[in-house]
Design a protein around this motif. Structure first.
Motif, PDB file in Angstrom:
ATOM      1  N   MET A 109       6.440   7.841  -5.413  1.00 28.72           N
ATOM      2  CA  MET A 109       6.865   7.821  -6.683  1.00 28.72           C
ATOM      3  C   MET A 109       5.673   8.448  -7.682  1.00 28.72           C
ATOM      4  N   ASP A 110       4.405   8.198  -7.637  1.00 29.07           N
ATOM      5  CA  ASP A 110       3.523   8.838  -8.629  1.00 29.07           C
ATOM      6  C   ASP A 110       2.131   8.935  -7.771  1.00 29.07           C
ATOM      7  N   LYS A 111       1.141   9.286  -8.496  1.00 25.34           N
ATOM      8  CA  LYS A 111      -0.157   9.708  -7.850  1.00 25.34           C
ATOM      9  C   LYS A 111      -1.035   8.709  -7.289  1.00 25.34           C
ATOM     10  N   VAL A 112      -1.162   7.646  -8.296  1.00 32.94           N
ATOM     11  CA  VAL A 112      -1.999   6.584  -8.148  1.00 32.94           C
ATOM     12  C   VAL A 112      -1.672   5.540  -7.181  1.00 32.94           C
ATOM     13  N   ALA A 113      -0.413   4.988  -7.260  1.00 31.53           N
ATOM     14  CA  ALA A 113       0.144   4.017  -5.922  1.00 31.53           C
ATOM     15  C   ALA A 113       1.784   4.633  -5.667  1.00 31.53           C
ATOM     16  N   PRO A 114       1.644   5.618  -5.064  1.00 31.75           N
ATOM     17  CA  PRO A 114       3.142   6.472  -4.849  1.00 31.75           C
ATOM     18  C   PRO A 114       3.973   5.681  -4.028  1.00 31.75           C
ATOM     19  N   PHE A 115       3.624   4.615  -3.305  1.00 30.15           N
ATOM     20  CA  PHE A 115       4.829   3.818  -2.602  1.00 30.15           C
ATOM     21  C   PHE A 115       5.065   2.388  -2.691  1.00 30.15           C
ATOM     22  N   ARG A 116       6.280   2.242  -2.690  1.00 26.95           N
ATOM     23  CA  ARG A 116       6.759   0.891  -2.924  1.00 26.95           C
ATOM     24  C   ARG A 116       6.444  -0.246  -1.467  1.00 26.95           C
ATOM     25  N   ARG A 117       6.044  -1.178  -1.825  1.00 27.57           N
ATOM     26  CA  ARG A 117       5.417  -1.992  -0.596  1.00 27.57           C
ATOM     27  C   ARG A 117       7.074  -2.332   0.500  1.00 27.57           C
ATOM     28  N   ALA A 118       8.060  -2.512  -0.311  1.00 23.70           N
ATOM     29  CA  ALA A 118       9.174  -2.983   0.348  1.00 23.70           C
ATOM     30  C   ALA A 118       9.763  -1.720   1.177  1.00 23.70           C
ATOM     31  N   GLU A 119       9.631  -0.637   0.621  1.00 21.25           N
ATOM     32  CA  GLU A 119       9.955   0.835   1.503  1.00 21.25           C
ATOM     33  C   GLU A 119       9.040   0.950   2.466  1.00 21.25           C
ATOM     34  N   VAL A 120       7.596   0.591   2.399  1.00 23.46           N
ATOM     35  CA  VAL A 120       6.724   0.991   3.369  1.00 23.46           C
ATOM     36  C   VAL A 120       7.172  -0.071   4.529  1.00 23.46           C
ATOM     37  N   LYS A 121       7.218  -1.168   4.318  1.00 22.76           N
ATOM     38  CA  LYS A 121       7.551  -2.252   5.409  1.00 22.76           C
ATOM     39  C   LYS A 121       8.828  -1.878   6.037  1.00 22.76           C
ATOM     40  N   ARG A 122       9.953  -1.656   5.308  1.00 18.00           N
ATOM     41  CA  ARG A 122      11.181  -1.231   5.930  1.00 18.00           C
ATOM     42  C   ARG A 122      11.060  -0.120   6.818  1.00 18.00           C
ATOM     43  N   LEU A 123      10.440   0.844   6.543  1.00 17.55           N
ATOM     44  CA  LEU A 123       9.931   1.994   7.440  1.00 17.55           C
ATOM     45  C   LEU A 123       9.251   1.404   8.690  1.00 17.55           C
ATOM     46  N   ALA A 124       8.159   0.607   8.506  1.00 17.13           N
ATOM     47  CA  ALA A 124       7.575   0.000   9.601  1.00 17.13           C
ATOM     48  C   ALA A 124       8.361  -0.738  10.474  1.00 17.13           C
ATOM     49  N   LYS A 125       9.404  -1.181  10.124  1.00 17.38           N
ATOM     50  CA  LYS A 125      10.617  -1.976  10.810  1.00 17.38           C
ATOM     51  C   LYS A 125      11.258  -0.973  11.851  1.00 17.38           C
ATOM     52  N   ARG A 126      11.411   0.227  11.459  1.00 24.30           N
ATOM     53  CA  ARG A 126      12.138   1.106  12.196  1.00 24.30           C
ATOM     54  C   ARG A 126      11.406   2.012  13.045  1.00 24.30           C
ATOM     55  N   ILE A 127      10.231   2.326  12.857  1.00 25.94           N
ATOM     56  CA  ILE A 127       9.376   3.166  13.393  1.00 25.94           C
ATOM     57  C   ILE A 127       7.872   2.892  14.060  1.00 25.94           C
ATOM     58  N   VAL A 128       7.584   3.478  15.043  1.00 26.41           N
ATOM     59  CA  VAL A 128       6.215   2.855  15.713  1.00 26.41           C
ATOM     60  C   VAL A 128       5.633   4.182  16.158  1.00 26.41           C
ATOM     61  N   PHE A 129       4.209   3.981  16.049  1.00 23.54           N
ATOM     62  CA  PHE A 129       3.270   5.290  16.589  1.00 23.54           C
ATOM     63  C   PHE A 129       2.826   4.957  17.903  1.00 23.54           C
ATOM     64  N   VAL A 130       1.961   5.906  18.635  1.00 23.55           N
ATOM     65  CA  VAL A 130       1.310   5.750  19.801  1.00 23.55           C
ATOM     66  C   VAL A 130       0.185   4.698  19.463  1.00 23.55           C
ATOM     67  N   PRO A 131      -0.544   4.643  18.883  1.00 26.34           N
ATOM     68  CA  PRO A 131      -1.751   3.642  18.749  1.00 26.34           C
ATOM     69  C   PRO A 131      -0.997   1.892  18.725  1.00 26.34           C
ATOM     70  N   GLU A 132       0.140   2.004  18.037  1.00 25.63           N
ATOM     71  CA  GLU A 132       0.572   0.325  18.414  1.00 25.63           C
ATOM     72  C   GLU A 132       1.374   0.447  19.642  1.00 25.63           C
ATOM     73  N   ILE A 133       2.018   1.552  20.019  1.00 29.43           N
ATOM     74  CA  ILE A 133       2.618   1.310  21.406  1.00 29.43           C
ATOM     75  C   ILE A 133       1.499   0.913  22.559  1.00 29.43           C
ATOM     76  N   MET A 134       0.314   1.531  22.453  1.00 29.80           N
ATOM     77  CA  MET A 134      -0.813   1.146  23.153  1.00 29.80           C
ATOM     78  C   MET A 134      -1.141  -0.282  23.136  1.00 29.80           C
ATOM     79  N   ARG A 135      -1.095  -0.750  21.932  1.00 33.19           N
ATOM     80  CA  ARG A 135      -1.442  -2.167  21.710  1.00 33.19           C
ATOM     81  C   ARG A 135      -0.483  -3.001  22.238  1.00 33.19           C
ATOM     82  N   LEU A 136       0.679  -2.911  21.913  1.00 32.75           N
ATOM     83  CA  LEU A 136       1.903  -3.469  22.616  1.00 32.75           C
ATOM     84  C   LEU A 136       1.980  -3.801  23.997  1.00 32.75           C
ATOM     85  N   SER A 137       1.956  -2.502  24.745  1.00 36.26           N
ATOM     86  CA  SER A 137       1.968  -2.332  26.119  1.00 36.26           C
ATOM     87  C   SER A 137       0.756  -2.480  26.936  1.00 36.26           C
TER      88      SER A 137
END
Length: 160
Positions: free
Chosen positions: A29-57
């Motif tokens: 959205m802007d330069k100081v605080a560009p992201f909305r928390r709700a949007e980031v959390k929604r994305l986190a529920k859809r995707i996962v990166f390798v370090p987290e897969i390592m932790r889960l598995s």
């Protein structure tokens, strides 16, 4: 929220957050605080990166996770750049981690069964380790352990 907070929620680096924003997967959205928390959390529920897969598995290396994902037939949803950081579908990964054959160690049980079956059918330990994405030392340890168990089973059968 800023890049660092978004990276913490997503389980990735600030660089990955910047790439997600540049590719349009995360809207800035802007330069100081560009992201909305709700949007980031929604994305986190859809995707996962390798370090987290390592932790889960319970896998201890990125290479081990990538071999496991490849053997399980799990493809990345996308990569942040060509040949770069893979991003996986959280639901698909979590379904595979929850399977009973997953041992919470470096390799799932079905990989071990596959490797031992290949060796039993005549493949060398080295060939089977390459085909299954397992280190040679691990494959050798598994085959020795299996041979020891087979000897004990034969011995127990002769006693009874």
């Amino acid at each position: 929220m800023g890049h660092a907070t978004a990276a913490s929620i997503l389980g990735c680096t600030i660089f990955a957050v910047q790439k997600l924003a540049a590719t349009g997967h995360l809207r800035a959205m802007d330069k100081v605080a560009p992201f909305r928390r709700a949007e980031v959390k929604r994305l986190a529920k859809r995707i996962v990166f390798v370090p987290e897969i390592m932790r889960l598995s319970g896998c201890v290396s990125c290479a081990g996770v990538m071999n496991w994902l490849e053997n399980a037939g799990i493809e990345p949803l996308f990569r942040l750049k060509t040949g770069g950081v893979p991003v996986f579908d959280r639901v698909v990964v979590e379904e595979h981690v929850a399977r009973p054959e997953f041992t919470r160690c470096a390799h799932p049980r079905w990989i071990r069964r596959k490797l031992l079956g290949m060796v039993e059918r005549g493949s060398s330990v080295h060939q089977a380790s390459l085909a299954c994405g397992v280190s040679y030392s691990t494959a050798k340890r598994w085959t020795k352990s299996e041979a020891r168990l087979a000897k004990l089973a034969v011995l127990a059968a002769t006693i009874v």
